[in-house]
Motif scaffolding. Structure first.
Motif, mmCIF file in Angstrom:
data_model
loop_
_atom_site.group_PDB
_atom_site.id
_atom_site.type_symbol
_atom_site.label_atom_id
_atom_site.label_comp_id
_atom_site.label_asym_id
_atom_site.label_seq_id
_atom_site.Cartn_x
_atom_site.Cartn_y
_atom_site.Cartn_z
ATOM 1 N N LEU A 69 0.860 -1.223 0.086
ATOM 2 C CA LEU A 69 0.054 -0.046 -0.010
ATOM 3 C C LEU A 69 0.761 1.261 0.213
ATOM 4 O O LEU A 69 1.774 1.309 0.734
ATOM 5 C CB LEU A 69 -0.893 -0.027 1.277
ATOM 6 C CG LEU A 69 -1.884 1.032 1.438
ATOM 7 C CD1 LEU A 69 -3.132 1.010 0.136
ATOM 8 C CD2 LEU A 69 -2.574 1.201 2.697
ATOM 9 N N MET A 71 1.187 5.576 -0.092
ATOM 10 C CA MET A 71 0.402 6.590 0.216
ATOM 11 C C MET A 71 1.271 7.839 -0.862
ATOM 12 O O MET A 71 2.363 7.990 -0.945
ATOM 13 C CB MET A 71 0.479 7.028 1.558
ATOM 14 C CG MET A 71 0.080 6.194 2.556
ATOM 15 S SD MET A 71 -1.691 5.675 2.307
ATOM 16 C CE MET A 71 -1.807 4.254 3.248
ATOM 17 N N ARG A 82 -3.920 10.080 -1.895
ATOM 18 C CA ARG A 82 -4.579 8.911 -2.372
ATOM 19 C C ARG A 82 -3.567 7.752 -1.964
ATOM 20 O O ARG A 82 -2.262 7.930 -1.828
ATOM 21 C CB ARG A 82 -4.774 9.130 -3.821
ATOM 22 C CG ARG A 82 -3.377 9.287 -4.776
ATOM 23 C CD ARG A 82 -4.033 9.512 -6.147
ATOM 24 N NE ARG A 82 -2.701 10.078 -7.125
ATOM 25 C CZ ARG A 82 -2.186 9.133 -7.812
ATOM 26 N NH1 ARG A 82 -2.419 8.021 -8.185
ATOM 27 N NH2 ARG A 82 -1.295 9.751 -8.561
ATOM 28 N N SER A 83 -4.184 6.677 -2.293
ATOM 29 C CA SER A 83 -3.261 5.315 -1.931
ATOM 30 C C SER A 83 -3.475 4.427 -3.005
ATOM 31 O O SER A 83 -4.441 4.359 -3.823
ATOM 32 C CB SER A 83 -3.894 4.799 -0.801
ATOM 33 O OG SER A 83 -4.954 4.035 -0.791
ATOM 34 N N GLU A 110 -6.919 1.260 6.198
ATOM 35 C CA GLU A 110 -5.496 1.959 6.521
ATOM 36 C C GLU A 110 -5.323 3.308 5.647
ATOM 37 O O GLU A 110 -4.826 4.204 6.145
ATOM 38 C CB GLU A 110 -4.504 1.124 6.245
ATOM 39 C CG GLU A 110 -3.027 1.749 6.521
ATOM 40 C CD GLU A 110 -2.768 2.070 8.020
ATOM 41 O OE1 GLU A 110 -1.829 2.947 8.226
ATOM 42 O OE2 GLU A 110 -3.551 1.723 8.977
ATOM 43 N N SER A 111 -5.772 3.225 4.544
ATOM 44 C CA SER A 111 -6.057 4.542 3.501
ATOM 45 C C SER A 111 -6.832 5.457 4.145
ATOM 46 O O SER A 111 -6.584 6.636 4.214
ATOM 47 C CB SER A 111 -6.575 4.150 2.160
ATOM 48 O OG SER A 111 -5.492 3.314 1.669
ATOM 49 N N ARG A 112 -8.116 5.171 4.819
ATOM 50 C CA ARG A 112 -8.776 6.010 5.647
ATOM 51 C C ARG A 112 -8.181 6.541 6.856
ATOM 52 O O ARG A 112 -8.186 7.953 6.984
ATOM 53 C CB ARG A 112 -10.211 5.382 5.868
ATOM 54 C CG ARG A 112 -11.203 5.366 4.900
ATOM 55 C CD ARG A 112 -12.618 5.142 5.516
ATOM 56 N NE ARG A 112 -13.691 4.750 4.599
ATOM 57 C CZ ARG A 112 -13.957 3.566 4.159
ATOM 58 N NH1 ARG A 112 -13.583 2.482 4.707
ATOM 59 N NH2 ARG A 112 -14.795 3.426 3.202
ATOM 60 N N GLN A 114 -5.012 7.064 7.333
ATOM 61 C CA GLN A 114 -3.930 7.841 6.713
ATOM 62 C C GLN A 114 -4.290 9.300 6.035
ATOM 63 O O GLN A 114 -3.849 10.010 5.585
ATOM 64 C CB GLN A 114 -2.852 7.229 5.870
ATOM 65 C CG GLN A 114 -2.415 6.118 6.745
ATOM 66 C CD GLN A 114 -0.907 6.217 6.596
ATOM 67 O OE1 GLN A 114 -0.200 7.070 6.005
ATOM 68 N NE2 GLN A 114 -0.400 4.954 7.176
ATOM 69 N N CYS A 116 -6.459 9.376 3.157
ATOM 70 C CA CYS A 116 -6.464 9.433 1.821
ATOM 71 C C CYS A 116 -8.088 9.592 1.496
ATOM 72 O O CYS A 116 -8.888 9.099 2.258
ATOM 73 C CB CYS A 116 -6.138 7.880 1.317
ATOM 74 S SG CYS A 116 -4.406 7.738 1.619
ATOM 75 N N VAL A 119 -8.784 5.559 -3.070
ATOM 76 C CA VAL A 119 -7.664 4.199 -3.085
ATOM 77 C C VAL A 119 -7.812 3.836 -4.455
ATOM 78 O O VAL A 119 -8.980 3.567 -5.024
ATOM 79 C CB VAL A 119 -8.126 3.132 -2.029
ATOM 80 C CG1 VAL A 119 -9.451 2.909 -1.960
ATOM 81 C CG2 VAL A 119 -6.931 2.286 -1.889
#
Length: 150
Positions: A69, A71, A82-83, A110-112, A114, A116, A119
């Motif tokens: 993943l 970032m 974005r990721s 994890e994207s949320r 961080q 983002c 995704v």
């Protein structure tokens, strides 16, 4: 799935990741699991970059899945981060078990976490089963991708 652990990959996970990367028709053409040197060098670069998250899924003491993943901070979309989900691989014995869904759900969460706002992922045009899988998880085919080998 209660016995599943998704955790950051360690250097000792690299051989299992290499094997999963090579364990399909496309990977068999482009991977060289007999020579760990380039994979270990790549692992060190990933481990040193805070925008890279290489994870493994572990059941017991066995590595059964992986993904990367990334970032990407940017200016577009009003400065959104974005990721990108890359290199999703599931051990052959675990395919169809729901593990892929768990890994993608982890990546989205994890994207949320961080911050983002988007995704995304790419999938080789020949992987039609994977395309249905990603669509089932809420991803939409939205772009045409291009590559240039260097």
């Amino acid at each position: 799935m209660n016995d599943l652990l998704i955790r950051p990959a360690s250097r000792s996970d690299v051989p299992a990741i290499m094997a999963m990367l090579a364990d399909d028709p496309l990977g068999a053409q482009r991977e060289s699991p007999d020579d760990p040197t380039p994979y270990l060098a790549a692992f060190e670069r990933l481990a040193a970059d805070p925008n890279q998250h290489l994870v493994v899924a572990e059941r017991g003491s066995r590595t059964v899945g992986t993904l990367q993943l990334t970032m990407i901070p940017g200016l577009s979309r009003r400065g959104a981060t974005r990721s990108i989900i890359e290199a999703v691989r599931i051990h052959a014995d675990e395919r169809g078990s729901g593990l892929g869904t768990r890994l993608i759900e982890w990546a989205v969460e994890e994207s949320r976490r961080q911050g983002c706002l988007l995704v995304q992922l790419t999938s080789d045009v020949s992987r039609t089963d994977a395309h249905r899988f990603y669509e089932r998880l809420g991803f939409e085919a939205s772009h045409v991708g291009f590559k240039r080998v260097l």
